[in-house]
Design an enzyme around this catalytic site. Sequence first.
Site, PDB file in Angstrom:
ATOM      1  N   ASN A  87       0.797  -1.223   0.000  1.00 20.23           N
ATOM      2  CA  ASN A  87       0.000   0.000   0.000  1.00 20.23           C
ATOM      3  C   ASN A  87       0.830   1.273   0.000  1.00 20.23           C
ATOM      4  O   ASN A  87       0.349   2.331  -0.344  1.00 20.23           O
ATOM      5  CB  ASN A  87      -0.927  -0.002   1.223  1.00 20.23           C
ATOM      6  CG  ASN A  87      -0.168  -0.254   2.511  1.00 20.23           C
ATOM      7  OD1 ASN A  87       0.505  -1.283   2.666  1.00 20.23           O
ATOM      8  ND2 ASN A  87      -0.246   0.668   3.446  1.00 20.23           N
ATOM      9  N   GLN A 110      -5.095  -3.503  -2.209  1.00 17.07           N
ATOM     10  CA  GLN A 110      -4.633  -2.485  -3.168  1.00 17.07           C
ATOM     11  C   GLN A 110      -4.623  -3.003  -4.604  1.00 17.07           C
ATOM     12  O   GLN A 110      -4.668  -2.224  -5.544  1.00 17.07           O
ATOM     13  CB  GLN A 110      -3.232  -1.982  -2.784  1.00 17.07           C
ATOM     14  CG  GLN A 110      -3.168  -1.190  -1.483  1.00 17.07           C
ATOM     15  CD  GLN A 110      -3.844   0.181  -1.560  1.00 17.07           C
ATOM     16  OE1 GLN A 110      -4.223   0.674  -2.625  1.00 17.07           O
ATOM     17  NE2 GLN A 110      -4.023   0.805  -0.402  1.00 17.07           N
ATOM     18  N   CYS A 154       0.369   6.341  11.734  1.00 13.06           N
ATOM     19  CA  CYS A 154       0.565   7.422  12.686  1.00 13.06           C
ATOM     20  C   CYS A 154       0.564   6.838  14.080  1.00 13.06           C
ATOM     21  O   CYS A 154      -0.172   5.917  14.368  1.00 13.06           O
ATOM     22  CB  CYS A 154      -0.591   8.408  12.635  1.00 13.06           C
ATOM     23  SG  CYS A 154      -0.545   9.462  11.231  1.00 13.06           S
TER      24      CYS A 154
END
Lengths: 380, 357
Positions: A155, A181, A322
């Site tokens: 990805n 993907q 994150c």
Amino acid sequence: MPSIYVDHAATTPLSPAAFKAFTFQLQELGNPSSLHTHGRAARKALEDAREAIAGQVGCLPSEVIFTASGTEANNIALKGMWWNGKAQGKKVVVISAVEHHAILDPAHWLETQEGAEVIQVPVGVDGVIDLDFLKDLIARRSGEIAVISIMHSNNETGVIQPIEEVVAMAENIPVHTDAVQSFKKVPLSYQELGVTALTLSAHKVGGPLGIGALILRRAYEIPALLHGGGQEREIRSGTLNAPSIVAFSAAATEKYPSAEVQNLRDNFIQAIHQAIPDAYVNGEASRRLPGIVNVTFPGTQSDTLLLLLDNAHVSASTGSACSAGVHEASHVLLAMGHTEATAQSSLRFSFGAASTQADVDFVMSVLPDVIRTGRAAHLK
Amino acid sequence: MKLIAAMSGGVDSAVAAARAVEAGHEVIGVHLALAANPQKYRSGARGCCTIEDSHDARRAADVIGIPFYIWDMAEEFHDGVVEDFLAEYSAGRTPNPCLRCNEKIKFAAVLDRARAMGYDGVVTGHYARTEIGPHGKTLHRAVDHSKDQSYVLSVLTVEQINGAIFPLGDTTKVDIRAEAERRGLAVAQKPDSHDICFVPSGDNAGWLRDRLGSEVGPIVDQDGNKIGEHKGAYTYTIGQRKGLGVTVPTADGSPRFVLKIEPVTNTVVVGAREDLAITTMHGERPVWCGPAVTSEGKRGFVQVRAHGAALPCTYFFDGTLLVASLDEPLLGLATGQAMVIYDGDRVVGSATICETQ
């Protein structure tokens, strides 16, 4: 002015056909599991959709198990296949070093909570898994391996993995592949790949958010994560989400303009090489998805670049996870030999069916300035 | 102007950002991730930079309608603030980390990055004011003296003050909360943060002990007689009375106070209350928030604690140290704290107290 969207690998616009199918089905009354007229009508629409999706991915309709996300499908597959293996005394989980967190994290969970031994297959600087490593591993420990899960394409970089060869090496070991993907972007056939399980997600192909599918071999039984009404082969209980499923099918049966998207990507790469000579594309020499480009801009920091791009009306991404809102250095790029610093200097641009040359031109009209400013902001 | 609003997730910085937008500036919100391993939730008034705080900051930015980003400043914060805090304590001084954070992070690392990216300054929710006058832009106390934070901003140079916007200095805290409520900001009633943000437990002594060890040492009186033992000299503060661990009482039963901490010999010196009195303080590494202080003695006020009193004094700069002579003696002054000089409500400058008499 509206921002230019070059983050199609994160999510891509809902296709008009999917929107139409979704809104139509939302107004149709009936639980697909009900036996009356209303229920049968909803079931009919849902099974039409199942057959259409099965046709697109090259599997039997009964092999399609709808889930609420690609993440859920990955969790069902990895954990379920591991528990099956464990019942036969097999405790090893083999994944690649560049898996999405929806495989990495359940693997880590199996390791810490269930006593699995997780082995990561390394990748080269090209982002492709080390087949010799895998071959050697299987030769030594095939009797202990419960499941092999290697993504079909990455990805962050778009690099495609040699799944056919993995399956050939695996022999009797069940193989799962996260094809979120790849679906619709490159030729993908469940049957031809020969994997036991494969993951799909609707919103990466123009379908709605919140619907995915696990393609799981007919008659291959697997423990459920959610228990309840027994829907979807008793592997995934919960009232079937007919509107999302019919919309998924509408999106999945549309043509994806691979050649055009790849052309845009290549124009973009060429323009970057010209305008920013020290920038480099990760996995450039490898077989890749048509729409994803991962570029390292030495001497920059990606969070600053994203801010500047956003300010210049470009929505791009790092593609990596994150932690508390702070971009971690991508484990994918680190596995490909990057340092923390260069991994943190990288951005992902991803194009979709609706992308145009004007998008590429606009991004290139602001990118050199953004890189220049980004470098100035990180001179110590 | 193009401004970066530093948004902690609290009510003050949220209202400050909203006011900057209303004043016509082009504003983006930035939350500073300062902890390498942030906690998920805030516990009461303690800690900052939890994941919950960054969500609160993002939500406030969305309600205000400005872009929002998170900047990872954990490394800069660790090197510039946490390490400094530890080094100061191990040297027997009592540092103020908020001041260091303003000096090295908010108005240095952040302001520098902002300027390099084409922004003109940094907006924060500090209670302080700036004025433009004959000396340029100068730093002043907030209208709400009970909330005034000019003390912890006194380390800003003129250059940094020029890049600082404090929209809350003219308003009381009560009114800021009411304004946040009116603006539909969910953080309107969020508790204020106190204590040291990187010590989430609030147990500073324990936190220091974990990092600096707890080497046992003597507690002595002013004549050098050992009258007790301590477990780590740095957990004591000058002027401290309670929890000394002294086993020998004084002849007249009067309480003892910490007079001095000697890090090299790991000794804590205690004595009577009157021995705490000082009348002169010297400060090193001075920073001038406006025109430089000269060798000519001037009348003004000195403040030695974040919310302490402004003490009348005469001050001058001897070329190396900032010196302040107090009109009235002061009891218990720790080295390492900042001495901040005020001319009325204007911040003249500050220095780190290195010697007292």
